[in-house]
Design a protein around this motif. Structure first.
Motif, PDB file in Angstrom:
ATOM      1  N   LYS B 172      17.648  66.608   6.396  1.00 18.43           N
ATOM      2  CA  LYS B 172      18.143  66.900   7.747  1.00 18.43           C
ATOM      3  C   LYS B 172      19.382  67.803   7.697  1.00 18.43           C
ATOM      4  O   LYS B 172      19.488  68.798   8.437  1.00 18.43           O
ATOM      5  CB  LYS B 172      18.495  65.562   8.392  1.00 18.43           C
ATOM      6  CG  LYS B 172      18.676  65.567   9.875  1.00 18.43           C
ATOM      7  CD  LYS B 172      19.045  64.138  10.302  1.00 18.43           C
ATOM      8  CE  LYS B 172      19.678  64.114  11.670  1.00 18.43           C
ATOM      9  NZ  LYS B 172      18.680  64.061  12.736  1.00 18.43           N
ATOM     10  N   GLN B 176      19.867  71.690   9.192  1.00 21.45           N
ATOM     11  CA  GLN B 176      20.899  72.029  10.170  1.00 21.45           C
ATOM     12  C   GLN B 176      21.690  73.261   9.718  1.00 21.45           C
ATOM     13  O   GLN B 176      21.870  74.210  10.474  1.00 21.45           O
ATOM     14  CB  GLN B 176      21.860  70.853  10.323  1.00 21.45           C
ATOM     15  CG  GLN B 176      21.846  70.250  11.706  1.00 21.45           C
ATOM     16  CD  GLN B 176      22.375  68.822  11.704  1.00 21.45           C
ATOM     17  OE1 GLN B 176      22.874  68.342  10.678  1.00 21.45           O
ATOM     18  NE2 GLN B 176      22.269  68.150  12.826  1.00 21.45           N
ATOM     19  N   ALA B 182      16.662  70.112  13.431  1.00 24.34           N
ATOM     20  CA  ALA B 182      16.824  69.033  12.467  1.00 24.34           C
ATOM     21  C   ALA B 182      16.248  67.718  12.959  1.00 24.34           C
ATOM     22  O   ALA B 182      16.001  66.813  12.165  1.00 24.34           O
ATOM     23  CB  ALA B 182      18.300  68.855  12.125  1.00 24.34           C
TER      24      ALA B 182
END
Lengths: 341, 444
Positions: B172, B176, B182
């Motif tokens: 994640k 990002q 994300a």
């Protein structure tokens, strides 16, 4: 060995205590027939015992050899003439020499044979030369020589699996210690797994590490049997240490060197554990391009991964024949050597 | 006096041991199939309990999830003994040789999905038909899972334990930083329906590639994930090997080699030490994630990346991996073994196994149970893995399996793709090498 059954009073030396006369059993009062039979039986049993017991004592070896040596050999030979799969090992289909003849055009087999040869050479030659050098050094009067002798033998006592797993880590590409040390001296890391030569050198390193000490001890034992007079007279003639090593030690060690060459060659032909475990994925391919797959590994792959028992048996027998050839060449060479001396 | 009896006893023990050893050696090749008729009396231990043996490869998790303890509490006259041979590549040949000689088999034997077809087609007569066992409900299992262990004559020789429904695990935090969405729903949406979209996302990612981390771990992993979504892969329905012309294989190969050519892959070989080290050092952002992969990532990536990994849906539903439990005909405690195998693979037990070990149930009846439906994994940012994997499992196609699936798959990834990724060969050379190795492996 004198057969005890041939031991009769006629041929035996006369007992000294009786004035040279053989015991005259004929004049003794005749024992009753039952007693006589009992005696006969006892002496017969004794003769059988002496005659057959040794065979009974050595029998376990031959029974085990027949069960675990001879039977597998013959069974493998029989299987190599059939098409037989591990999924159904009792079902054999006659294939004649097919399993053998196909090896001629099997590029994986030739590659494995070539790899076995090159790995054999680059592991055996440096190994024996280093062993000779180490033995020579250990042969000097040293402090704590016993410690060194034990120390060089420890790699031999390590299990192949443990040693190979450690070496596979050392030769890792990104996090291996070998490449890390290369980086310290400003060299690029080497992909030890994937190159043909690099991977074979890495596998050979494991073999060399394990067996050098073992061979060194054999050489050391042989060196200590070389008579000291030879060195003394060589020294009187003004030969240096190095000259002494070349002209006294090495010629005296010839039979021993021959012996280690034969044993190492057999070991190299059967090389299996090191290349299997060097592959971190644990597969039997010997690298993505089979670049370090040995004959032993190829046989294992055919038999236990692809489950073709017949083909694997043919490879096993081919390896056996190759070893016989090596042994014959060696015997010839040894005879020449003896004649030239 | 005491010493005397003592030495007598020890002599007797030695003699007994020698006799047992000798008998063991002699009976090594003998058929001890008639032990089966002795029933439960054959395997009784000193307390009169029946010992049921279970043979597995690696950790199947029954013991770890406490299922054996629970069963022996329910059946006080039963004892369970598990023997593990690791890895599966060592377990399978031994199972075959034991089946061939009819001895040395455990009462229950596990079989991996890559081998189940070979066992079902060549060894079915050596196993008990479990479809007729009490308490076994066909409709409890996923249809395709059930059919994988069912022979042509309708005999079912293995009950499914876990399956490997596919998802994509992703970092994640890295997504990002690379400017990609994300959130897991948005990520799933990013590549929904097409593996090509997954590559496109990878190209966007690569423009920034935070921290030098590659987009995915290996071409081999991508190949396996993509190929596992098709029904005909290495064999067609008639049982003919089609790995050379199979559209599924060709498409997955193209996908995997394209990913490699675009430098999206870290070029690792999955499950090896370097792969584990790369996980620990955060060297890639995504990996194809069958349910069982979660445990691997969690173990090797470690606490450092807790909460940074997340799970999104795979572009297409697929299944990679899974196991079966089977009972050999010559099992010493056949009846008890069938009862245990049935119990272990019942939906309730599969749900418990998922809760403790993350092995995803092959019993679809388990998917509605709370242990599965509400399952969330804190390590993966509390991803609702129960929902994600249930959907993938239900939508997975029925795969046509063949006897050499395991070997063929391995040659494509560990020979073909590895040559491309690690030895710098072209996609074409890698393909030829994989095909040649497979031809050689299948040629009898």
């Amino acid at each position: 060995m004198t057969a005890p059954s041939g031991f009769t009073p006629d041929t035996a030396a006369p007992p000294a205590g009786q004035g040279g006369a053989a015991p005259r059993t004929a004049t003794a009062p005749a024992p009753d027939p039952a007693e006589q039979r009992r005696r006969d039986r006892r002496s017969r049993r004794y003769r059988w015992d002496v005659r057959w017991s040794p065979y009974a004592f050595v029998a376990p070896f031959f029974v085990f050899f027949a069960a675990f040596g001879l039977f597998p050999l013959l069974y493998t030979g029989w299987a190599s003439l059939h098409q037989v799969e591990l999924t159904d090992p009792t079902h054999m289909e006659w294939a004649g020499w097919h399993n053998f003849s196909r090896l001629w055009e099997d590029e994986f087999f030739w590659k494995a044979l070539r790899n076995t040869f090159t790995i054999g050479v680059i592991s055996t030659v440096p190994q024996l030369m280093m062993a000779l050098g180490i033995a020579h050094l250990l042969n000097y009067r040293l402090r704590a020589s016993m410690f060194f002798r034990v120390a060089i033998l420890t790699p031999y006592a390590t299990s192949v699996a443990a040693a190979t797993l450690v070496f596979a880590l050392l030769f890792g590409h990104d996090y291996g210690m070998v490449n890390w040390s290369l980086g310290l001296v400003g060299l690029d890391g080497i992909d030890w797994q994937n190159g043909t030569w690099t991977s074979q050198i890495a596998v050979s390193t494991i073999v060399i590490w394990r067996w050098t000490g073992y061979n060194a001890l054999i050489y050391l034992a042989a060196m200590q049997a070389v008579p000291n007079d030879l060195y003394e007279s060589a020294a009187l003639d003004g030969a240096s240490r190095w000259k002494q090593f070349l002209h006294v030690t090495v010629p005296s060690l010839r039979p021993t060197i021959l012996f280690t060459v034969v044993v190492s060659t057999i070991g190299a032909t059967q090389l299996f554990g090191e290349p299997l475990l060097f592959n971190t994925a644990g597969t039997a391919t010997g690298g993505a391009d089979h670049q370090y797959q040995t004959l032993g590994l190829y046989m294992y792959e055919q038999g236990w991964v692809n489950l073709h028992l017949g083909r694997a048996s043919a490879i096993a027998w081919t390896m056996f024949l190759i070893l016989l050839l090596i042994a014959a060449a060696n015997a010839l060479f040894a005879r020449r050597l003896r004649k030239s001396q | 006096m005491r010493r005397n009896t003592g030495s007598h006893r020890s002599t007797a023990v030695v003699l007994a041991a020698v006799a047992a050893l000798g008998a063991g050696l002699l009976s090594g090749c003998a058929d001890d199939g008639d032990d089966g008729s002795a029933g439960s009396s054959g395997g009784g231990d000193s307390n009169g309990k029946t010992v049921v043996t279970v043979g597995t490869y690696g950790v199947m998790g029954f013991k770890q999830a406490g299922l054996y303890d629970e069963y022996t509490k329910l059946h006080p006259d039963i004892k369970i003994k598990e023997s593990v041979i690791d890895p599966a590549s060592n377990y399978y040949p031994q199972l075959l040789t034991h089946l061939g000689s009819g001895s040395g088999l455990a009462d229950i034997q596990a079989v991996e999905v890559g081998n189940i077809n070979e066992v079902t087609t060549t060894q079915a007569d050596k196993f008990v038909d479990l479809s007729k066992a009490d308490g076994v409900k066909k409709e409890n299992f996923l249809g395709w899972k059930w059919s994988q262990a069912t022979a042509k004559d309708g005999k079912t020789i293995g009950l499914g334990t876990d399956v490997g429904p596919m998802a994509i695990c992703y970092r994640k935090d890295l997504f990002q930083q690379a400017g990609l969405p994300a959130d897991r729903d948005a990520v799933s949406e990013l590549w929904a329906g097409d593996w090509r979209k997954y590559l496109e996302a990878g190209k966007d990612y690569a423009k920034k590639a935070p921290g030098g981390a590659a987009f995915l771990d290996s071409a081999g992993g991508l190949f396996n994930a993509a190929v596992s979504g098709s029904s005909e892969v290495y064999y067609d329905k008639s049982g003919k090997p089609i790995y050379k012309d199979s559209p599924a294989v060709k498409e997955a190969w193209k996908l995997a080699t394209d990913a490699s050519a675009a430098k999206l892959s870290a070029g690792l070989q999955e499950f090896t030490k370097p792969w584990q080290q790369a996980l620990a050092n955060g060297k890639f952002a995504t990996a194809s994630c069958p349910a069982w992969m979660l445990g691997q990532i969690k173990e090797y990536a470690g606490d450092k990346y807790k909460g940074k990994w997340d799970v999104a849906a795979a572009p297409k539903p697929a299944n990679w991996g899974g196991s079966f439990l089977s009972v050999p005909q010559v099992a010493k405690n056949k009846d008890e073994a069938v009862k245990l195998a049935t119990w272990l693979t019942a939906p309730e037990q599969q749900a418990k196994l998922f809760e403790k070990q993350a092995s995803f149930p092959s019993a679809q009846a388990a998917y509605d149970l709370p242990q599965v439906a509400d399952a969330k994994l804190p390590y993966f940012n509390n991803a609702p893995i129960g929902k994600i994997f249930s959907q993938a499992a239900k939508a997975s196609p029925t795969q046509v399996l063949g006897p050499k699936d395991a070997v063929i798959k391995q040659n494509f990834t560990d020979v073909g793709l590895l040559q491309v990724e690690q030895q710098g060969k072209s996609a074409d050379e890698g393909w030829k090498a994989a095909i040649k190795t497979n031809d050689n492996a299948l040629d009898q």
